[in-house]
Design a protein around this motif. Structure first.
Motif, mmCIF file in Angstrom:
data_model
loop_
_atom_site.group_PDB
_atom_site.id
_atom_site.type_symbol
_atom_site.label_atom_id
_atom_site.label_comp_id
_atom_site.label_asym_id
_atom_site.label_seq_id
_atom_site.Cartn_x
_atom_site.Cartn_y
_atom_site.Cartn_z
ATOM 1 N N UNK A 14 17.851 -1.641 8.391
ATOM 2 C CA UNK A 14 17.562 -1.968 7.002
ATOM 3 C C UNK A 14 16.119 -2.301 6.732
ATOM 4 N N UNK A 15 15.431 -2.875 7.738
ATOM 5 C CA UNK A 15 14.091 -3.409 7.499
ATOM 6 C C UNK A 15 12.973 -2.434 7.808
ATOM 7 N N UNK A 16 13.186 -1.517 8.745
ATOM 8 C CA UNK A 16 12.096 -0.675 9.252
ATOM 9 C C UNK A 16 12.372 0.772 8.870
ATOM 10 N N UNK A 17 11.682 1.222 7.815
ATOM 11 C CA UNK A 17 11.908 2.570 7.301
ATOM 12 C C UNK A 17 10.640 3.098 6.648
ATOM 13 N N UNK B 149 3.072 -3.235 7.622
ATOM 14 C CA UNK B 149 4.050 -4.085 6.946
ATOM 15 C C UNK B 149 5.139 -3.206 6.341
ATOM 16 N N UNK B 150 6.375 -3.624 6.578
ATOM 17 C CA UNK B 150 7.525 -2.993 5.942
ATOM 18 C C UNK B 150 8.037 -3.957 4.877
ATOM 19 N N UNK B 151 8.000 -3.544 3.630
ATOM 20 C CA UNK B 151 8.341 -4.430 2.521
ATOM 21 C C UNK B 151 9.832 -4.761 2.556
ATOM 22 N N UNK B 152 10.134 -6.012 2.387
ATOM 23 C CA UNK B 152 11.521 -6.469 2.367
ATOM 24 C C UNK B 152 11.721 -7.743 3.149
ATOM 25 N N UNK B 153 11.434 -7.708 4.453
ATOM 26 C CA UNK B 153 11.485 -8.897 5.277
ATOM 27 C C UNK B 153 12.857 -9.545 5.337
ATOM 28 N N UNK B 154 12.850 -10.868 5.487
ATOM 29 C CA UNK B 154 14.116 -11.586 5.640
ATOM 30 C C UNK B 154 14.929 -11.604 4.353
ATOM 31 N N UNK C 246 -4.394 9.968 4.535
ATOM 32 C CA UNK C 246 -3.027 10.476 4.469
ATOM 33 C C UNK C 246 -2.781 11.323 5.709
ATOM 34 N N UNK C 247 -1.774 10.948 6.479
ATOM 35 C CA UNK C 247 -1.483 11.675 7.715
ATOM 36 C C UNK C 247 -0.855 13.027 7.391
ATOM 37 N N UNK C 248 -0.836 13.963 8.349
ATOM 38 C CA UNK C 248 -0.157 15.236 8.117
ATOM 39 C C UNK C 248 1.302 15.061 7.707
ATOM 40 N N UNK C 249 1.932 13.974 8.179
ATOM 41 C CA UNK C 249 3.320 13.720 7.832
ATOM 42 C C UNK C 249 3.512 12.947 6.543
ATOM 43 N N UNK C 250 2.416 12.597 5.865
ATOM 44 C CA UNK C 250 2.511 11.951 4.563
ATOM 45 C C UNK C 250 2.360 10.445 4.559
ATOM 46 N N UNK C 251 2.081 9.807 5.698
ATOM 47 C CA UNK C 251 1.873 8.356 5.711
ATOM 48 C C UNK C 251 0.485 8.034 5.171
ATOM 49 N N UNK C 252 0.422 7.057 4.289
ATOM 50 C CA UNK C 252 -0.842 6.649 3.688
ATOM 51 C C UNK C 252 -1.313 5.353 4.336
ATOM 52 N N UNK C 253 -2.608 5.266 4.590
ATOM 53 C CA UNK C 253 -3.177 4.088 5.228
ATOM 54 C C UNK C 253 -4.593 3.882 4.741
ATOM 55 N N UNK D 273 6.597 1.293 3.923
ATOM 56 C CA UNK D 273 5.572 0.949 4.893
ATOM 57 C C UNK D 273 4.186 0.897 4.247
ATOM 58 N N UNK D 274 3.394 -0.115 4.653
ATOM 59 C CA UNK D 274 2.015 -0.297 4.209
ATOM 60 C C UNK D 274 1.165 -0.477 5.463
ATOM 61 N N UNK D 275 -0.004 0.207 5.516
ATOM 62 C CA UNK D 275 -0.751 0.291 6.774
ATOM 63 C C UNK D 275 -2.230 0.028 6.554
ATOM 64 N N UNK D 276 -2.815 -0.770 7.453
ATOM 65 C CA UNK D 276 -4.252 -0.962 7.504
ATOM 66 C C UNK D 276 -4.735 -0.816 8.940
#
Length: 438
Positions: free
Chosen positions: A200-203, A52-57, A29-36, A207-210
């Motif tokens: 709309x797509x990138x927020x 990956x940003x969930x939603x796509x086309x 978990x980053x200091x800013x709250x992002x989980x990876x 977000x999901x991170x590996x």
């Protein structure tokens, strides 16, 4: 011939199992709250990052089909003070690799960078994600590339079959139409539409991170805050579950060719369904990539009706398919369709044999470790696990779950999964002796 292959796979599994056991996933978990999820490997000085940003086309607005896909081709065509050429030169000067893609359910970012250039590469990637330029000349150029692809698709029988099947299966849902859009919809897209698709797509809310490679948990956290901290908090709302509108029967799309392309299938299973592992085994027996699969044996080996045939479980976020595909000369399509129908009915009533179960388990467990062939594949696997809501220890427990599948499980799930009376065949070509149904 198949038994020596199984023996070789068992040997491979014995050799690589220790390495697989060493794939230790850290939850960061980053200091800013992002989980990876992170797998540290300091043997080679580079890191692979999958986002990956969930939603796509599926997020495309009504009448704007293809906007998210077009945006994915434009996002590194200039950012901040760098035009398209300047951005490419900066990226190449860092020996970094960035790839962007838009699928039905996710907008994907794949990045690889050397440890010595990590901070500069992250700054450049953050610029693309947060301040893309979408210059009109780039929009026009990339749009023409997309339109060229769409024109080619109109002449490709496989694409026609796939899109016809989706249209029959998913009604008015975004899944029913191609994420690339149509010639008409893409031609009408404006720069404002591209900007709206990007917002709309990138927020941050999707977000999901590996990550895998030469980076510590602390450094990954700092990098993620730098990379993603400037994104908007929320993106566009996602559509609801896809309706299921597919009916059984045969559809024929006339296409002048000596052979036909055939897509077939019906509704599938969700990835989180308790029966998924048994269904996975069943699919491998029915239409997996090996020559021992039933459809390969019955349609190709015994009767020579096709060069290849396969089936696939396709669990998506908002709907699920069980899909198959083959090509055959026009005079052989009807016979091949009949064999598929017969085999579908046979496995539904009889299940599979003990030998098929044992051999399939050996293959699936033995080949699993071969997927972990480097930092890039490992990062991608971790993202996929998170999207499927799997726990971090899944890598260690996955084969045990497969081994736990019994013949009774398989027989029960076969009756649940395989429905010969639900099959829809979409045939693109000029098949002989095949009667279309409504």
């Amino acid at each position: 011939m198949f038994r020596p292959i199984l023996a070789a796979l068992a040997l491979v599994l014995a050799l690589v199992a220790p390495a697989l056991a060493e794939v230790k996933i850290q939850e960061v978990t980053s200091p800013g709250g992002f989980k990876a999820w992170l797998v540290e490997d300091h043997g080679i000085p580079f890191t692979a990052l999958e986002i990956r940003f969930v939603g796509g086309t599926s997020l495309d607005m009504p009448g704007k089909r293809g906007a998210t896909y077009l945006m994915s081709g434009l996002i590194e065509e200039g950012a901040g003070d760098l035009d398209s050429r300047g951005f490419a030169e900066a990226r190449d000067g860092l020996a970094a690799s960035f790839r962007f893609n838009a699928g039905a359910d996710t907008f994907g970012v794949s990045a690889k960078f050397l440890t010595e250039n990590r901070d500069q590469a992250a700054d450049l990637l953050a610029l693309a994600l947060t301040k893309p330029r979408f210059d009109q000349d780039a929009v026009d150029r990339v749009r023409e590339q997309v339109l060229s692809g769409l024109r080619s698709d109109e002449k490709d029988p496989g694409t026609i079959a796939s899109r016809t099947f989706d249209a029959l299966a998913f009604g008015d849902h975004p899944y029913a139409t191609a994420g690339e859009g149509t010639l008409e919809s893409v031609a009408a897209l404006t720069r404002d539409d591209i900007v709206a698709a990007w917002k709309g797509a990138i927020a941050r809310d999707r977000v999901v991170i590996g990550a895998a490679g030469d980076i510590s948990a602390e450094d990954l956290g700092k990098l993620l805050d730098k990379l993603l901290g400037g994104l908007p908090a929320t993106g566009a709302p996602q559509p609801g579950p896809a309706p299921w509108t597919l009916t059984p029967g045969i559809s024929v799309v006339d296409f002048p060719s000596p052979q036909s392309v055939v897509f077939f299938g019906h509704e599938g299973l969700r990835r989180d369904d308790p029966d998924f592992f048994a269904a996975y085994v069943l699919n491998e027996v029915m239409g997996g990539g090996r020559f021992s699969a039933r459809l390969m044996r019955e349609v190709r080996e015994k009767r020579g009706l096709t060069y290849g045939i396969g089936t696939y479980l396709v669990p998506m976020d908002l709907g699920e398919l069980y899909l198959g595909q083959f090509s055959a000369s026009n005079d052989k399509v009807a016979a091949a369709v009949k064999v598929v129908q017969d085999e579908w009915a046979r496995i539904a009533t009889e299940g599979i044999t003990e030998q098929e179960l044992a051999e399939t388990k050996t293959y699936l467990t033995g080949s699993y470790a071969l997927r972990f062939s480097g930092n890039g594949p490992i990062a991608e696997i971790m993202v996929g696990m998170q999207l499927d809501h799997l726990p971090p220890d899944y890598i260690a427990t996955r084969n045990a779950k497969l081994e736990a599948v019994t013949l009774e499980d398989v027989k029960r799930v076969a009756a649940r999964l395989f429905h010969p009376d639900h099959l829809r065949f979409v045939v693109v070509g000029q098949p002989a002796g095949l009667t279309p149904t409504p």
